[in-house]
Design an enzyme around this catalytic site. Structure first.
Site, PDB file in Angstrom:
ATOM      1  N   ARG A 128       3.917  18.699   0.876  1.00  0.00           N
ATOM      2  CA  ARG A 128       4.375  17.523   0.103  1.00  0.00           C
ATOM      3  C   ARG A 128       5.461  17.917  -0.886  1.00  0.00           C
ATOM      4  O   ARG A 128       5.313  18.883  -1.621  1.00  0.00           O
ATOM      5  CB  ARG A 128       3.184  16.895  -0.630  1.00  0.00           C
ATOM      6  CG  ARG A 128       3.624  15.871  -1.674  1.00  0.00           C
ATOM      7  CD  ARG A 128       2.550  14.879  -2.026  1.00  0.00           C
ATOM      8  NE  ARG A 128       1.533  15.403  -2.906  1.00  0.00           N
ATOM      9  CZ  ARG A 128       0.528  14.680  -3.382  1.00  0.00           C
ATOM     10  NH1 ARG A 128       0.397  13.404  -3.041  1.00  0.00           N
ATOM     11  NH2 ARG A 128      -0.374  15.225  -4.165  1.00  0.00           N
ATOM     12  N   ARG A 172      -9.609  19.229  -7.005  1.00  0.00           N
ATOM     13  CA  ARG A 172      -9.374  17.773  -6.988  1.00  0.00           C
ATOM     14  C   ARG A 172     -10.242  17.107  -5.922  1.00  0.00           C
ATOM     15  O   ARG A 172     -10.739  16.002  -6.122  1.00  0.00           O
ATOM     16  CB  ARG A 172      -7.894  17.482  -6.734  1.00  0.00           C
ATOM     17  CG  ARG A 172      -7.055  17.760  -7.973  1.00  0.00           C
ATOM     18  CD  ARG A 172      -5.595  17.990  -7.646  1.00  0.00           C
ATOM     19  NE  ARG A 172      -4.971  16.838  -7.055  1.00  0.00           N
ATOM     20  CZ  ARG A 172      -3.900  16.904  -6.255  1.00  0.00           C
ATOM     21  NH1 ARG A 172      -3.373  18.065  -5.947  1.00  0.00           N
ATOM     22  NH2 ARG A 172      -3.378  15.808  -5.782  1.00  0.00           N
TER      23      ARG A 172
HETATM   24  N1  LIG Z   1       1.089  13.592   8.907  1.00  0.00           N
HETATM   25  C1  LIG Z   1       1.040  12.578   8.029  1.00  0.00           C
HETATM   26  N2  LIG Z   1       1.417  12.805   6.773  1.00  0.00           N
HETATM   27  C2  LIG Z   1       1.327  11.768   5.892  1.00  0.00           C
HETATM   28  C3  LIG Z   1       0.862  10.479   6.262  1.00  0.00           C
HETATM   29  N3  LIG Z   1       0.875   9.662   5.158  1.00  0.00           N
HETATM   30  C4  LIG Z   1       1.342  10.440   4.156  1.00  0.00           C
HETATM   31  N4  LIG Z   1       1.636  11.690   4.578  1.00  0.00           N
HETATM   32  C5  LIG Z   1       2.152  12.819   3.801  1.00  0.00           C
HETATM   33  O1  LIG Z   1       1.006  13.408   3.158  1.00  0.00           O
HETATM   34  C6  LIG Z   1       1.318  13.777   1.803  1.00  0.00           C
HETATM   35  C7  LIG Z   1       0.401  13.021   0.849  1.00  0.00           C
HETATM   36  O2  LIG Z   1       0.760  11.638   0.876  1.00  0.00           O
HETATM   37  P1  LIG Z   1       0.803  10.786  -0.486  1.00  0.00           P
HETATM   38  O3  LIG Z   1       1.290   9.411  -0.135  1.00  0.00           O
HETATM   39  O4  LIG Z   1       1.535  11.531  -1.546  1.00  0.00           O
HETATM   40  O5  LIG Z   1      -0.795  10.749  -0.797  1.00  0.00           O
HETATM   41  P2  LIG Z   1      -1.605  10.362  -2.116  1.00  0.00           P
HETATM   42  O6  LIG Z   1      -1.828  11.638  -2.841  1.00  0.00           O
HETATM   43  O7  LIG Z   1      -2.891   9.768  -1.605  1.00  0.00           O
HETATM   44  O8  LIG Z   1      -0.781   9.360  -2.895  1.00  0.00           O
HETATM   45  C8  LIG Z   1       2.812  13.474   1.605  1.00  0.00           C
HETATM   46  O9  LIG Z   1       3.549  14.659   1.839  1.00  0.00           O
HETATM   47  C9  LIG Z   1       3.101  12.402   2.679  1.00  0.00           C
HETATM   48  O10 LIG Z   1       4.468  12.447   3.091  1.00  0.00           O
HETATM   49  C10 LIG Z   1       0.469  10.280   7.630  1.00  0.00           C
HETATM   50  O11 LIG Z   1       0.065   9.186   8.041  1.00  0.00           O
HETATM   51  N5  LIG Z   1       0.577  11.366   8.454  1.00  0.00           N
HETATM   52  N1  LIG Z   2      -7.563   6.994 -12.665  1.00  0.00           N
HETATM   53  C1  LIG Z   2      -7.493   8.280 -13.044  1.00  0.00           C
HETATM   54  N2  LIG Z   2      -8.486   8.817 -13.802  1.00  0.00           N
HETATM   55  C2  LIG Z   2      -8.443  10.097 -14.198  1.00  0.00           C
HETATM   56  N3  LIG Z   2      -7.465  10.956 -13.873  1.00  0.00           N
HETATM   57  C3  LIG Z   2      -6.446  10.477 -13.112  1.00  0.00           C
HETATM   58  C4  LIG Z   2      -6.402   9.113 -12.662  1.00  0.00           C
HETATM   59  N4  LIG Z   2      -5.274   8.937 -11.934  1.00  0.00           N
HETATM   60  C5  LIG Z   2      -4.649  10.120 -11.903  1.00  0.00           C
HETATM   61  N5  LIG Z   2      -5.347  11.052 -12.605  1.00  0.00           N
HETATM   62  C6  LIG Z   2      -4.984  12.483 -12.798  1.00  0.00           C
HETATM   63  O1  LIG Z   2      -3.679  12.708 -12.289  1.00  0.00           O
HETATM   64  C7  LIG Z   2      -3.712  13.612 -11.168  1.00  0.00           C
HETATM   65  C8  LIG Z   2      -2.676  13.176 -10.147  1.00  0.00           C
HETATM   66  O2  LIG Z   2      -2.988  11.858  -9.724  1.00  0.00           O
HETATM   67  P1  LIG Z   2      -2.349  11.287  -8.387  1.00  0.00           P
HETATM   68  O3  LIG Z   2      -0.870  11.459  -8.394  1.00  0.00           O
HETATM   69  O4  LIG Z   2      -2.871   9.893  -8.181  1.00  0.00           O
HETATM   70  O5  LIG Z   2      -2.960  12.282  -7.307  1.00  0.00           O
HETATM   71  P2  LIG Z   2      -2.991  12.111  -5.742  1.00  0.00           P
HETATM   72  O6  LIG Z   2      -1.781  11.309  -5.362  1.00  0.00           O
HETATM   73  O7  LIG Z   2      -2.866  13.487  -5.240  1.00  0.00           O
HETATM   74  O8  LIG Z   2      -4.270  11.395  -5.436  1.00  0.00           O
HETATM   75  C9  LIG Z   2      -5.160  13.561 -10.683  1.00  0.00           C
HETATM   76  O9  LIG Z   2      -5.521  14.752  -9.995  1.00  0.00           O
HETATM   77  C10 LIG Z   2      -5.910  13.401 -12.009  1.00  0.00           C
HETATM   78  O10 LIG Z   2      -5.980  14.631 -12.712  1.00  0.00           O
END
Ligand SMILES: Nc1nc2c(ncn2[C@@H]2O[C@H](COP(=O)(O)OP(=O)(O)O)[C@@H](O)[C@H]2O)c(=O)[nH]1
Ligand SMILES: Nc1ncnc2c1ncn2[C@@H]1O[C@H](COP(=O)(O)OP(=O)(O)O)[C@@H](O)[C@H]1O
Length: 200
Positions: A128, A172
């Site tokens: 990512r 996490r």
């Molecule tokens: N292979 C794959 N990668 C994905 C998909 N959706 C998101 N990603 C990638 O996985 C990583 C985490 O996605 P992100 O949207 O940041 O997830 P979040 O942490 O839940 O907000 C990023 O590098 C995205 O580009 C998917 O459907 N397939």
């Molecule tokens: N609703 C929440 N409550 C507590 N901590 C949070 C919350 N949202 C985000 N965080 C903090 O910010 C970090 C990054 O959040 P986020 O970008 O949403 O992570 P991801 O996209 O990997 O799920 C989390 O690991 C946590 O430490």
């Protein structure tokens, strides 16, 4: 006099790296919703070195959740500015007390749960890259930028998140299991609410 459409209140949930940000950006574009990401909000505060940002960094670096009172105040204040819009909330609530606090301010219509295995998540997070100012998310395999290391829209450099290091990711995922999974049960309780589930 026109009839005012009811505003949508939606939440997207899923473990870190499950694709909440990626899926949200598609949904909000398609349905013209506002997108509020708690992670982007915190990273903006960390970059500006606000009081919340400085406190948040100490938790995020350790792979821990920010305390509920700080987080709830931050997000509810932001939602107040979006009162007249439909919105999709990404990354909040992450604990049952956060969900209960959100319930006191509005009725959630839809919960989207992204169910992705932890092994897949670990692979996704090592690849990512993000554009910190906009929150745009890339992946070296799934959706790479046009030019390696550069944001497609602004031409600015992309960065890897500090908290995407494997040891922090493991922590996490543990907090997700212990603190965030119970929120899904909270939203599933049919005696409390009527929620539409959208499978991935
Ligand atoms: N292979 C794959 N990668 C994905 C998909 N959706 C998101 N990603 C990638 O996985 C990583 C985490 O996605 P992100 O949207 O940041 O997830 P979040 O942490 O839940 O907000 C990023 O590098 C995205 O580009 C998917 O459907 N397939
Ligand atoms: N609703 C929440 N409550 C507590 N901590 C949070 C919350 N949202 C985000 N965080 C903090 O910010 C970090 C990054 O959040 P986020 O970008 O949403 O992570 P991801 O996209 O990997 O799920 C989390 O690991 C946590 O430490």
């Amino acid at each position: 006099m026109g009839v005012r459409a009811r505003l949508l209140r939606a939440v997207i949930m899923g473990p870190p790296g499950s694709g909440k940000g990626t899926v949200s950006s598609r949904i909000v574009k398609h349905f013209a919703l506002k997108h509020l990401s708690s992670g982007d909000l915190l990273r903006d505060n960390m970059q500006r070195r606000t009081e919340v940002g400085v406190i948040a960094k100490t938790y995020i670096d350790r792979g821990q959740l920010i305390p509920d009172d700080i987080m709830t105040q931050l997000v509810l204040r932001e939602l107040k500015t979006l009162e007249q819009y439909s919105w999709l909330l990404d990354g909040f609530p992450r604990t049952v007390p956060q969900a209960a606090a959100l319930d006191k301010t509005c009725q959630i219509d839809t919960v989207i749960d992204l169910d992705v295995p932890f092994e897949t998540i670990k692979q996704r997070l090592t690849a990512r890259w993000i554009h910190p100012t906009s929150g745009r998310v890339y992946n070296l395999e799934f959706n790479p930028p046009e030019i390696h290391g550069i944001d497609d829209i602004t031409g600015e450099p992309l960065v890897q998140r500090e908290d995407d290091k494997p040891e922090t990711v493991t922590k996490r995922l543990q907090s997700y299991e212990a603190q965030t999974k119970p929120v899904l049960d909270y939203y599933r309780d049919p005696t409390v609410r009527n929620i539409v589930w959208v499978p991935q």
